[in-house]
Motif scaffolding. Structure first.
Motif, PDB file in Angstrom:
ATOM      1  N   LEU A 105      85.364   6.923 -53.740  1.00 35.87           N
ATOM      2  CA  LEU A 105      85.302   7.302 -52.324  1.00 35.87           C
ATOM      3  C   LEU A 105      83.861   7.307 -51.804  1.00 35.87           C
ATOM      4  O   LEU A 105      83.624   7.651 -50.657  1.00 35.87           O
ATOM      5  CB  LEU A 105      85.940   8.677 -52.106  1.00 35.87           C
ATOM      6  CG  LEU A 105      87.455   8.747 -52.287  1.00 35.87           C
ATOM      7  CD1 LEU A 105      87.945  10.178 -52.128  1.00 35.87           C
ATOM      8  CD2 LEU A 105      88.169   7.843 -51.273  1.00 35.87           C
ATOM      9  N   TYR A 111      89.220  16.109 -50.349  1.00 34.29           N
ATOM     10  CA  TYR A 111      90.247  15.404 -51.109  1.00 34.29           C
ATOM     11  C   TYR A 111      90.818  16.314 -52.185  1.00 34.29           C
ATOM     12  O   TYR A 111      90.074  16.985 -52.909  1.00 34.29           O
ATOM     13  CB  TYR A 111      89.655  14.150 -51.757  1.00 34.29           C
ATOM     14  CG  TYR A 111      90.638  13.395 -52.628  1.00 34.29           C
ATOM     15  CD1 TYR A 111      91.432  12.402 -52.088  1.00 34.29           C
ATOM     16  CD2 TYR A 111      90.790  13.700 -53.975  1.00 34.29           C
ATOM     17  CE1 TYR A 111      92.358  11.709 -52.868  1.00 34.29           C
ATOM     18  CE2 TYR A 111      91.713  13.017 -54.764  1.00 34.29           C
ATOM     19  CZ  TYR A 111      92.488  12.029 -54.214  1.00 34.29           C
ATOM     20  OH  TYR A 111      93.391  11.356 -54.979  1.00 34.29           O
ATOM     21  N   TYR A 147      88.125   1.454 -49.103  1.00 30.35           N
ATOM     22  CA  TYR A 147      87.412   1.000 -47.903  1.00 30.35           C
ATOM     23  C   TYR A 147      85.934   0.958 -48.211  1.00 30.35           C
ATOM     24  O   TYR A 147      85.450   1.657 -49.100  1.00 30.35           O
ATOM     25  CB  TYR A 147      87.721   1.900 -46.698  1.00 30.35           C
ATOM     26  CG  TYR A 147      87.051   3.255 -46.718  1.00 30.35           C
ATOM     27  CD1 TYR A 147      87.452   4.239 -47.619  1.00 30.35           C
ATOM     28  CD2 TYR A 147      86.021   3.567 -45.829  1.00 30.35           C
ATOM     29  CE1 TYR A 147      86.851   5.481 -47.632  1.00 30.35           C
ATOM     30  CE2 TYR A 147      85.413   4.817 -45.840  1.00 30.35           C
ATOM     31  CZ  TYR A 147      85.827   5.765 -46.745  1.00 30.35           C
ATOM     32  OH  TYR A 147      85.230   6.986 -46.759  1.00 30.35           O
ATOM     33  N   LYS A 184      78.423  10.218 -37.158  1.00 31.03           N
ATOM     34  CA  LYS A 184      79.831  10.654 -37.169  1.00 31.03           C
ATOM     35  C   LYS A 184      80.512  10.175 -35.888  1.00 31.03           C
ATOM     36  O   LYS A 184      81.541  10.681 -35.489  1.00 31.03           O
ATOM     37  CB  LYS A 184      79.919  12.169 -37.306  1.00 31.03           C
ATOM     38  CG  LYS A 184      79.590  12.675 -38.707  1.00 31.03           C
ATOM     39  CD  LYS A 184      80.808  12.588 -39.587  1.00 31.03           C
ATOM     40  CE  LYS A 184      80.494  13.123 -40.985  1.00 31.03           C
ATOM     41  NZ  LYS A 184      81.680  13.052 -41.839  1.00 31.03           N
ATOM     42  N   LEU A 190      92.830   9.180 -48.073  1.00 32.13           N
ATOM     43  CA  LEU A 190      92.626  10.538 -48.606  1.00 32.13           C
ATOM     44  C   LEU A 190      93.949  11.260 -48.800  1.00 32.13           C
ATOM     45  O   LEU A 190      94.099  12.067 -49.716  1.00 32.13           O
ATOM     46  CB  LEU A 190      91.727  11.351 -47.674  1.00 32.13           C
ATOM     47  CG  LEU A 190      90.268  10.905 -47.564  1.00 32.13           C
ATOM     48  CD1 LEU A 190      89.497  11.831 -46.633  1.00 32.13           C
ATOM     49  CD2 LEU A 190      89.595  10.859 -48.937  1.00 32.13           C
ATOM     50  N   LEU A 210      82.562   4.823 -38.326  1.00 34.87           N
ATOM     51  CA  LEU A 210      83.742   5.364 -39.001  1.00 34.87           C
ATOM     52  C   LEU A 210      84.414   6.393 -38.088  1.00 34.87           C
ATOM     53  O   LEU A 210      84.463   7.582 -38.391  1.00 34.87           O
ATOM     54  CB  LEU A 210      83.307   5.978 -40.327  1.00 34.87           C
ATOM     55  CG  LEU A 210      84.294   5.883 -41.504  1.00 34.87           C
ATOM     56  CD1 LEU A 210      84.843   4.475 -41.653  1.00 34.87           C
ATOM     57  CD2 LEU A 210      83.613   6.309 -42.772  1.00 34.87           C
ATOM     58  N   LYS A 230      78.595   6.284 -48.959  1.00 36.11           N
ATOM     59  CA  LYS A 230      78.705   6.550 -47.540  1.00 36.11           C
ATOM     60  C   LYS A 230      77.448   7.187 -46.944  1.00 36.11           C
ATOM     61  O   LYS A 230      77.104   6.937 -45.807  1.00 36.11           O
ATOM     62  CB  LYS A 230      79.924   7.434 -47.267  1.00 36.11           C
ATOM     63  CG  LYS A 230      81.240   6.828 -47.747  1.00 36.11           C
ATOM     64  CD  LYS A 230      81.457   5.425 -47.232  1.00 36.11           C
ATOM     65  CE  LYS A 230      82.689   4.700 -47.761  1.00 36.11           C
ATOM     66  NZ  LYS A 230      83.176   4.987 -49.072  1.00 36.11           N
ATOM     67  N   VAL A 269      90.939   5.879 -43.046  1.00 33.23           N
ATOM     68  CA  VAL A 269      90.381   6.626 -44.186  1.00 33.23           C
ATOM     69  C   VAL A 269      91.290   7.806 -44.523  1.00 33.23           C
ATOM     70  O   VAL A 269      91.519   8.120 -45.700  1.00 33.23           O
ATOM     71  CB  VAL A 269      88.949   7.114 -43.889  1.00 33.23           C
ATOM     72  CG1 VAL A 269      88.437   7.995 -45.019  1.00 33.23           C
ATOM     73  CG2 VAL A 269      88.023   5.925 -43.683  1.00 33.23           C
ATOM     74  N   GLN A 270      91.834   8.463 -43.493  1.00 35.19           N
ATOM     75  CA  GLN A 270      92.753   9.582 -43.756  1.00 35.19           C
ATOM     76  C   GLN A 270      93.977   9.126 -44.543  1.00 35.19           C
ATOM     77  O   GLN A 270      94.488   9.853 -45.396  1.00 35.19           O
ATOM     78  CB  GLN A 270      93.183  10.245 -42.441  1.00 35.19           C
ATOM     79  CG  GLN A 270      92.062  11.020 -41.743  1.00 35.19           C
ATOM     80  CD  GLN A 270      91.404  12.055 -42.643  1.00 35.19           C
ATOM     81  OE1 GLN A 270      92.073  12.827 -43.325  1.00 35.19           O
ATOM     82  NE2 GLN A 270      90.076  12.056 -42.686  1.00 35.19           N
ATOM     83  N   LYS A 303      92.053  12.124 -36.922  1.00 32.97           N
ATOM     84  CA  LYS A 303      92.238  13.287 -37.791  1.00 32.97           C
ATOM     85  C   LYS A 303      93.477  13.182 -38.678  1.00 32.97           C
ATOM     86  O   LYS A 303      93.536  13.771 -39.747  1.00 32.97           O
ATOM     87  CB  LYS A 303      92.367  14.569 -36.940  1.00 32.97           C
ATOM     88  CG  LYS A 303      91.033  15.180 -36.547  1.00 32.97           C
ATOM     89  CD  LYS A 303      91.248  16.470 -35.801  1.00 32.97           C
ATOM     90  CE  LYS A 303      91.961  17.535 -36.659  1.00 32.97           C
ATOM     91  NZ  LYS A 303      92.013  18.836 -35.964  1.00 32.97           N
ATOM     92  N   ASP A 304      94.477  12.472 -38.186  1.00 29.45           N
ATOM     93  CA  ASP A 304      95.781  12.504 -38.856  1.00 29.45           C
ATOM     94  C   ASP A 304      96.098  11.266 -39.688  1.00 29.45           C
ATOM     95  O   ASP A 304      96.928  11.328 -40.588  1.00 29.45           O
ATOM     96  CB  ASP A 304      96.888  12.681 -37.814  1.00 29.45           C
ATOM     97  CG  ASP A 304      96.731  13.962 -37.030  1.00 29.45           C
ATOM     98  OD1 ASP A 304      96.411  14.989 -37.662  1.00 29.45           O
ATOM     99  OD2 ASP A 304      96.917  13.951 -35.808  1.00 29.45           O
ATOM    100  N   LYS A 348     100.900  16.853 -48.052  1.00 32.16           N
ATOM    101  CA  LYS A 348      99.697  16.891 -47.210  1.00 32.16           C
ATOM    102  C   LYS A 348      99.547  18.257 -46.558  1.00 32.16           C
ATOM    103  O   LYS A 348      98.451  18.826 -46.523  1.00 32.16           O
ATOM    104  CB  LYS A 348      99.785  15.789 -46.140  1.00 32.16           C
ATOM    105  CG  LYS A 348      98.564  15.694 -45.250  1.00 32.16           C
ATOM    106  CD  LYS A 348      98.768  14.669 -44.144  1.00 32.16           C
ATOM    107  CE  LYS A 348      97.591  14.681 -43.177  1.00 32.16           C
ATOM    108  NZ  LYS A 348      97.831  13.783 -42.026  1.00 32.16           N
TER     109      LYS A 348
END
Lengths: 301, 301
Positions: free
Chosen positions: B252, A217, B131, B300, B97, B85, B292, B93-94, B43-44, A193
């Motif tokens: 995705l 991605y 998802y 967002k 990804l 989201l 999406k 989601v991260q 973010k992580d 990552k």
């Protein structure tokens, strides 16, 4: 028996079923070859393999089997030439390309703790995860296939339920077919990552990225694969940041990377960012084991 | 606890360990959130989720969990707006990804046969497989995540063995890190093989193929996914032949397909060969659940 090859479980054979010999397996179709360890056709794929200790290079860890291809030996069983990517070996490659499962049958083998005490036992479905070439101590090349057990949980989608709201008027979904579903798997890791972030998720071959609405991605490709028997380390120097297309091509040996980072097999070069230098040791490992054009330039059998 | 998020198993916590409450889980770090079902950062990624029957839309089949995202409800627990989201949902989601596993903890829930009789139980690692968005009966949109159990066999590469021939002088491989490895999985099927042949393995979006020395490679993308809860059928009309890049983008929700087969999200159109017509029912399902930009044009959070 030149009938259609059936991939996956058979209706009348359960995992764990025993057979006294090849003839008995042939009769129910669990292994249709009367002698060889690999049943199938070069063009269509392998429906079953027998692992029975006949090959000193085989390695059995239960859920992971490193299976050695066929050929290269004389009638006495002694290696006297390189194995080629033909017949059963070519069939196993088709399983990988087409995500087809292979039935694994273990035969008696006192040196293998996973083998039955006598006869042959059907041990379920495995997928062909990867294949590569290796040099034996005597210098002859063999093909090896990493087989991974398919576990019901992750790998078999649910059959269509009777209670599903509407009948979709476009055909008759066949759960038996669905059950043979296998997958291409992309290994990833925590370390990879950070490397992908380092490259802003841009492919080191084609400089593209896949932008999703939740961020970019990319995939991390281990140069020397993780896991047995390669046991590549999970370190930056052993990872490339690639788009899915180039990841597939790299893993299948369509291209490899020279020491000067130019590409072999396709045009171009690996671009690198400061702070990341692919290991020359691992690039060489990939060339020697995965780069098919180097290993077998013209030999189509 | 604003420390580094740890993905994967924790050293001091075993699968099956029980905890009386959130505080006890927080103490050992197995679930760091003091209240919410999703622990992590947008973010992580999410390091752990709790499934405890608090959400009527959750569905638990043991090895597969359809987990409903957070938000959209007022303090009384009643839905009064769409889920977005953001926060924990964005974190999950991260995981997808970046191929990061999530710890699953089940809490007491009499309606769930997989739940413990009391308290909370750590049930191991799952991957976020996909998802999508769904409309509830009351019209509010929720986000749903399909979690699949990671089984040691296929998913965890072997740790580097001490007996490995040479120490590779490029770093210290960390088996603990390697153990958190998860994967992107491509579902394939016997039927999809025939469709790929029909298209000569050319991508229906970009017309490219991957040529290997053993034949061409392409991937079959199910429009309505196989498996619960979608239960898409394994029929030609529900499959597209795509290159790996466009397969990832399709899954995705980076792009989707209109009824006239023009692409949404990216330019171009789906080319079809005689004898294969993608089902409009399934294309609509993909647009409504996966595309999406259609689902959340500017939101967002």
């Amino acid at each position: 028996m030149a009938t259609e090859i059936i991939f996956g479980h058979l209706e009348d054979v359960s995992v764990g079923d025993s057979f006294v010999n090849y003839k008995a397996m042939n009769k129910v179709g669990v292994h249709r070859s009367s002698m060889g360890g690999i049943s199938g056709r070069a063009k269509d794929g392998a429906d079953s393999v027998v692992i029975s200790g006949g090959y000193e290079n085989d390695s059995d860890q239960g859920d992971v089997i490193v299976y050695t291809g066929q050929g290269g030996r004389n009638k006495g069983g002694k290696h006297d030439k390189d194995q080629t990517l033909t017949l059963g070996n070519a069939a196993l490659v088709q399983n990988l390309l087409n995500a087809q499962p292979v039935r694994v049958i273990r035969g008696e083998d006192r040196k293998n703790s996973f083998a039955p005490a006598s006869g042959y036992r059907y041990d379920g479905l495995y997928r062909v995860e990867s294949y590569w070439s290796e040099k034996r101590v005597d210098g002859f090349a063999i093909w090896r296939f990493r087989l991974e057990q398919l576990v019901a949980t992750n790998t078999i989608p649910q059959p269509i339920k009777k209670s599903s709201k509407k009948a979709i008027p476009l055909g008759n979904p066949s759960p038996e077919r669905v059950e043979t579903t296998v997958q291409r798997v992309v290994r990833d890791s925590a370390l990879s990552k950070s490397l992908k972030l380092h490259y802003q998720h841009l492919c080191q071959v084609c400089d593209t990225t896949i932008e999703t609405n939740s961020g970019p991605y990319a995939e991390a490709a281990h140069i020397t694969p993780l896991g047995a028997p390669h046991n590549g380390p999970d370190i930056w120097e052993n990872i490339l940041c690639l788009c899915p297309n180039h990841h597939v091509m790299f893993d299948l040996g369509v291209f490899s990377v020279a020491d000067d980072l130019s590409l072999l097999g396709i045009t171009g070069l690996i671009t690198t960012e400061e702070g990341h230098a692919p290991s020359l040791v691992h690039l060489e490992y990939h060339r020697n084991h995965y780069y098919k054009k180097l290993i077998q330039p013209l030999d189509k059998g």
